[in-house]
Design an enzyme around this catalytic site. Structure first.
Site, PDB file in Angstrom:
ATOM      1  N   LYS A  64       0.853  -1.194   0.000  1.00  0.00           N
ATOM      2  CA  LYS A  64       0.000   0.000   0.000  1.00  0.00           C
ATOM      3  C   LYS A  64       0.889   1.245   0.000  1.00  0.00           C
ATOM      4  O   LYS A  64       1.910   1.286   0.692  1.00  0.00           O
ATOM      5  CB  LYS A  64      -0.893  -0.048   1.245  1.00  0.00           C
TER       6      LYS A  64
ATOM      7  N   SER B  92      -9.650   1.640   2.881  1.00  0.00           N
ATOM      8  CA  SER B  92      -8.741   2.419   2.076  1.00  0.00           C
ATOM      9  C   SER B  92      -7.657   1.612   1.375  1.00  0.00           C
ATOM     10  O   SER B  92      -6.966   2.141   0.498  1.00  0.00           O
ATOM     11  CB  SER B  92      -8.069   3.489   2.953  1.00  0.00           C
TER      12      SER B  92
ATOM     13  N   SER C 211     -10.179  -0.652   7.007  1.00  0.00           N
ATOM     14  CA  SER C 211      -9.476  -0.490   5.729  1.00  0.00           C
ATOM     15  C   SER C 211      -8.839  -1.759   5.186  1.00  0.00           C
ATOM     16  O   SER C 211      -8.370  -1.778   4.046  1.00  0.00           O
ATOM     17  CB  SER C 211      -8.407   0.605   5.847  1.00  0.00           C
TER      18      SER C 211
END
Lengths: 60, 476
Positions: free
Chosen positions: B84, B162, B186
């Site tokens: 990420k 996210s 997330s």
């Protein structure tokens, strides 16, 4: 450059969508403030034993 | 480059490692194949933040040299993965998914990236995310520097956030596993929406050094992968004490499937209403079938409920206080206005107005939440609830309004388990458990702190009875 009506419609709708999703407004700020207030009210309704210290370790 | 068979793209960590050790193909060729696939197909889903083709090839070559000398580093050696884009990778942009940080470059690696490098894993790219991990409260899926995360199962739907690119990357076979992060949902949400297995570790088990700080007392980093077994191997590699992370629990994790408890000994707390009236109608048959499959593992399902707290307001208050401090400069400088999502901008700005007394009250309530969860886990071993009430939302649907609402008067079930689990620092494992509207749905298991081996054991058993985790999007 040639552009079809369909392509034109896609561009216009994409730009309208983008605009609606990016424009900051008074409403958003008010909504955020309302959320803070609502959260504050929800917390205020919770009773706490006086000796309860804030949590600093988070392993239950 | 030697030909890499297509079946590698959805192979598990352990399968791929076995094939590398058998010299079926070279790690360099595997790294190149994955890195190029991510670079080529990642943009189709807005999942790619940064391709790392050359770096991946170099690392693959190093792995080949090590294997030639019989230097084996465990199951992750030579395995392609994505991180990420909130994790620092030395000398390359780390954007946090947000325009104000588009050119940000760190001169060090996040601890988790160093740890994966040490066991021979191959970083093939950085993966897209919701801007600033969405702490301000975003209204639209488009709240990202790279555009809305498009779900590989249906690109008119959201991938979840996210950790959007992390879940998409695994689901579409662009990486074998990915690192994501969770402050409140997330990992759980994108794993559920994309049909991949995700693990949110206990708070403090995995170092956050080098990760964007959104909320010091809530942030966790964890893996998304093809199955629970892979998550166990990855967690073992990334967990451990780290003096550079003040929240580090100072403990390691050893994945120990050989010591799993008998399923017949286990009590699983759940609320039937979560899988019925509190679930979207289209998802109910899948959830019911999944419950039946859980029962087949031999565990005992016990009706339970969460301790009664206003989890949402408590979590929002903690998050508002900590993000206000973390992003004060961004907000006061006006750079915050460069973010995409108007609701997120307003949420960040307004967080500066949070009274200190509210933050402290929320933190004091967390103490009580921890105590109540301790009591709850004397009655059940783990909790079971849907990951999300239904399949992924449409890409243009506002996320803060108009979502699924159960009928008035419906019992609360384990409502708020995402916020509750995060407030108490508890681990969660997300397992794909069926389909609704041709989209994946999943459930989550939540356990006591440091119970990851138990969660993974149940996950492995469940996945040995089912094949939902083996399904892939038709176009991938």
């Amino acid at each position: 450059m040639k552009i079809t009506r369909r392509q034109l419609a896609m561009v216009v709708s994409a730009s309208t969508l983008a605009q609606s999703q990016t424009t900051s407004s008074v409403d958003d700020t008010q909504a955020a403030r309302d959320r803070l207030k609502a959260n504050s009210n929800a917390l205020a309704q919770q009773d706490l034993p006086p000796a309860t210290e804030p949590a600093f370790k988070f392993q239950a | 480059m030697a030909a890499i068979p297509n079946d590698v793209f959805f192979a598990t960590v352990t399968e791929l490692n076995k094939r590398l050790l058998a010299k079926e193909f070279k790690a360099e060729d595997l790294a190149r194949a994955f890195a190029e696939r991510l670079a080529q197909l990642g943009p189709r889903y807005n999942a790619l933040a940064l391709p790392l083709i050359q770096e991946a090839r170099r690392k693959g070559k190093t792995v080949d040299q090590e294997l030639k000398m019989d230097r084996q580093r465990g199951p992750l050696q030579g395995i392609p993965y994505g991180a990420k884009d909130l994790l620092a990778y030395k000398g390359h942009p780390t954007t946090w998914g947000a325009k104000p940080y588009a050119t940000q470059v760190f001169d060090y690696n996040a601890t988790v990236i160093d740890k994966l490098d040490a066991v021979g894993a191959v970083l093939t790219g950085k993966l897209a995310m919701v801007e600033l991990a969405g702490g301000g409260g975003y209204r639209f899926a488009s709240a990202s520097l790279t555009g809305p995360g498009l779900n590989p199962w249906d690109r008119t739907r959201w991938s979840g956030g996210s950790s959007s690119g992390s879940a998409t990357g695994v689901a579409a076979g662009l990486v074998t596993f990915a690192l994501g992060s969770e402050t409140s949902g997330s990992i759980v949400t994108p794993a559920s929406y994309c049909g991949v297995t995700g693990l949110r570790p206990t708070y403090g088990l995995v170092s956050r050094h080098g990760a964007m700080a959104l909320s010091w007392t809530l942030d966790k980093i964890g893996p998304l992968a093809h199955n629970a077994d892979d998550c166990g191997h990855i967690l073992q590699a990334i967990a451990g004490a780290d003096g550079k992370d003040p929240g580090s629990a100072g403990t390691s994790f050893y994945y120990a499937p050989q010591y799993a408890r008998s399923m017949k000994e286990l009590k699983v707390g759940y609320a039937a209403v979560d899988f019925a009236d509190r679930a979207e109608e289209s998802a109910r048959p899948a959830f019911q079938a999944a419950l039946a499959a859980v029962r087949e593992t031999g565990v005992t399902l016990v009706e339970t409920k969460l301790p009664s707290f206003p989890y949402g307001p408590i979590l929002s208050t903690v998050l508002a206080g900590e993000q206000a401090s973390n992003f004060e400069q961004l907000i006061t400088s006006g750079q915050v206005d460069q973010l995409v999502d108007a609701a997120q901008i307003a949420g960040l700005k307004t967080s500066l107005e949070l009274p200190a007394k509210d933050y402290l009250k929320a933190m004091r309530l967390r103490r009580l939440i921890q105590e109540e969860f301790r009591k709850l886990f004397t009655q059940v071993d783990v909790l079971l609830a849907p990951g999300r009430p239904g399949p992924a939302t449409k890409i243009d649907q506002p996320l803060d309004r108009g979502g699924f609402q159960p009928p008035a008067g419906t019992a609360s079930g384990l409502q708020g388990i995402i916020q509750a689990g995060n407030l108490a620092g508890l681990p969660a494992l997300v397992l794909p458990c069926g389909f609704a509207d041709n989209m994946p749905v999943a459930f989550q298991l939540v356990g006591p702190a440091f119970s990851e081996n138990l969660l993974l054991a149940i996950g492995r058993e469940f996945q040995s009875h089912t094949d939902w985790h083996k399904k892939h999007p038709p176009e991938a």
